[in-house]
Write an enzyme that holds these catalytic residues in place. Structure first.
Site, PDB file in Angstrom:
ATOM      1  N   TYR A  96       4.746 -71.016   7.971  1.00  0.00           N
ATOM      2  CA  TYR A  96       3.731 -71.919   7.393  1.00  0.00           C
ATOM      3  C   TYR A  96       4.157 -72.181   5.955  1.00  0.00           C
ATOM      4  CZ  TYR A  96       0.527 -70.946  11.295  1.00  0.00           C
ATOM      5  OH  TYR A  96      -0.069 -70.835  12.527  1.00  0.00           O
ATOM      6  N   LYS A 149      -6.200 -71.935  16.617  1.00  0.00           N
ATOM      7  CA  LYS A 149      -7.346 -71.279  17.257  1.00  0.00           C
ATOM      8  C   LYS A 149      -7.988 -72.087  18.393  1.00  0.00           C
ATOM      9  CE  LYS A 149      -7.296 -67.460  15.084  1.00  0.00           C
ATOM     10  NZ  LYS A 149      -6.452 -66.530  15.816  1.00  0.00           N
TER      11      LYS A 149
HETATM   12  C1  PHB Z   1       2.372 -75.212  17.427  1.00  0.00           C
HETATM   13  O1  PHB Z   1       3.378 -74.557  17.753  1.00  0.00           O
HETATM   14  O2  PHB Z   1       2.141 -76.325  17.903  1.00  0.00           O
HETATM   15  C2  PHB Z   1       1.444 -74.615  16.430  1.00  0.00           C
HETATM   16  C3  PHB Z   1       1.647 -73.318  15.991  1.00  0.00           C
HETATM   17  C4  PHB Z   1       0.802 -72.768  15.051  1.00  0.00           C
HETATM   18  C5  PHB Z   1      -0.243 -73.521  14.548  1.00  0.00           C
HETATM   19  C6  PHB Z   1      -0.464 -74.809  14.994  1.00  0.00           C
HETATM   20  C7  PHB Z   1       0.385 -75.362  15.937  1.00  0.00           C
HETATM   21  O3  PHB Z   1      -1.046 -72.987  13.597  1.00  0.00           O
END
Ligand code: PHB
Ligand code: APR
Length: 388
Positions: free
Chosen positions: A200, A296
């Site tokens: 992230y 979530k």
């Molecule tokens: C995704 O892999 O699409 C994904 C992963 C984590 C998140 C949102 C989307 O917080």
């Protein structure tokens, strides 16, 4: 036609509910507006909490997830070019599974087909009747013919734009909502992920997320404006905007390639309360929406379904309505905690405001997260999923 539980919607909520009810000998019919192929073509998030995994196992559809899913012990957060790792395993003893929602939907559809439980796809003009009576009904059109399904209960699992929530008398429902002035532009590509764990990213140019589906398929997102035109984002422009948001190591590992899917998702928090109206029970996106930060959405749909399936089993097997009577309150308690967490992740990692005060607060929030074991544990507990 008659059944015990009429389920509206064949997304993850409706399919999982159907499977758990079937396992417990409760008849159900699913009515879905779209075709099965259309439902399977939707690309959505892919992080599964341990409690959701347990529920998929209980429903008898976890085998492929265990074989092909990627177990993640931790997550990485990159702040202005510096990466930090938070270990779920060390902080909570738990892990999460990275496995696409599309695959879960397919496993649930296959599971349902294997037990021969009925699903009506391309069910048009679905309409709910007499929800406050003992004999609710659902009318719809299938293959051009009008049909009627008489049932004991209706489960509204038809997503945010479904028909169930609007069928409730105005005034009986309270909506809580926050719309964020931003969206996520997402790309799926058959290129190896930059990292074994999700990253992230908080960056002055805006949020980014490096995620994955398999060791050879990546999923990336960048923060964009809600008004963004997808046509204005050829693949190269996407990669050119992602790169400067990453740290040096991730940038070095980034393999770019043609996208196989590209879409823009708006960010919204929404809760409708209560989640029960007479014999109608809402579950999943029909009752609440979270922004995708923290993944979530599917997990909340699963927790609603867990409370609802147990309550229905109690009703039929033990002749007790206690679970049904407490469904809304129990489900909403967990919903609000996930709303809080996904709101917090969204507000902490995105560029939302131009006020330097807000930027400094974000940095303080993140510095505290990386330095305090208590803060890191609170984050990890929420990310891996709170107990039911
Ligand atoms: C995704 O892999 O699409 C994904 C992963 C984590 C998140 C949102 C989307 O917080
Ligand atoms: N009649 C019948 N079916 C309908 C109707 C209708 N009027 N309206 C919507 N549906 C169907 C949709 O076509 C969809 O297949 O209901 C289903 C709802 O599925 P989802 O939107 O996936 O919602 P849910 O099952 O609650 O899953 C929640 O999955 O979709 C993600 O972002 C969502 O991650 C969240 C989780």
């Amino acid at each position: 036609m008659r059944t015990q539980v009429a389920i509206i919607g064949a997304g993850p909520a409706g399919l999982l509910l159907g499977q758990l009810l079937h396992k417990n000998g409760i008849d159900n019919v699913i009515l879905e507006r779209q075709t099965a192929d259309y439902v399977l073509s939707r690309i959505r998030a892919g992080v599964i909490e341990q409690v959701t995994m347990d529920l998929l196992d209980q429903a008898g559809v976890g085998a492929r997830m265990h074989a092909d899913g990627l177990v993640h012990d931790g997550v990485q957060i990159c702040v202005d070019g510096i990466r930090h790792r938070l270990s779920f395993k060390e902080l909570t003893g738990k892990t999460v599974m990275v496995y696409g929602q599309t695959e879960i939907t397919k496993d649930l559809m296959d599971g349902r087909a294997a037990v021969g439980a009925p699903t009506v796809y391309s069910a048009h003009d679905v309409s709910l009747h007499d929800i406050f009576s003992d004999k609710p009904r659902v009318t719809y059109r299938s293959e051009g013919e009008p049909r009627e399904l008489v049932c004991d209960f209706i489960a509204g699992c038809d997503g945010f734009h479904g028909v169930s929530r609007p069928s409730v008398p105005a005034g009986a429902i309270t909506a809580y909502e926050r719309v964020y002035p931003l969206g996520w532009l997402g790309i799926l590509s058959d290129t190896p992920p930059v990292s074994e764990e999700l990253i992230y990213v908080r960056h002055p140019r805006g949020f980014a997320l490096c995620s994955m589906r398999t060791p050879t398929r990546s999923r990336y997102y960048i923060q964009c404006s809600v008004a963004e035109d997808i046509e204005a984002w050829p693949d190269q422009r996407f990669w050119d905007e992602l790169k400067p948001r990453l740290d040096d190591e991730a940038r070095g590992h980034l393999v770019t390639g043609a996208s196989i899917e590209k879409s823009i998702a708006p960010l919204r928090s929404f809760v409708a309360a209560p989640m029960r109206f007479g014999r109608l029970f809402l579950a999943g996106d029909a009752a609440h929406i979270v922004p995708p930060t923290g993944a979530k959405g599917l997990n909340l749909a699963a927790s609603d379904v867990q409370y609802l399936s147990r309550a229905l089993v109690e009703h039929y097997a033990d002749k007790s309505n206690a679970g049904l009577d407490h469904y809304s309150e129990r489900a909403l308690k967990r919903v609000w905690k996930a709303e809080r967490f996904s709101w917090w992740m969204t507000m902490t990692l995105h560029r939302i405001s131009d006020n330097p005060f807000d930027h400094q607060l974000q940095l303080a929030e993140l510095d505290y997260l990386f330095r305090s074991k208590a803060a890191a544990t609170a984050f990890a507990e929420n990310y891996v999923g709170l107990p039911y």
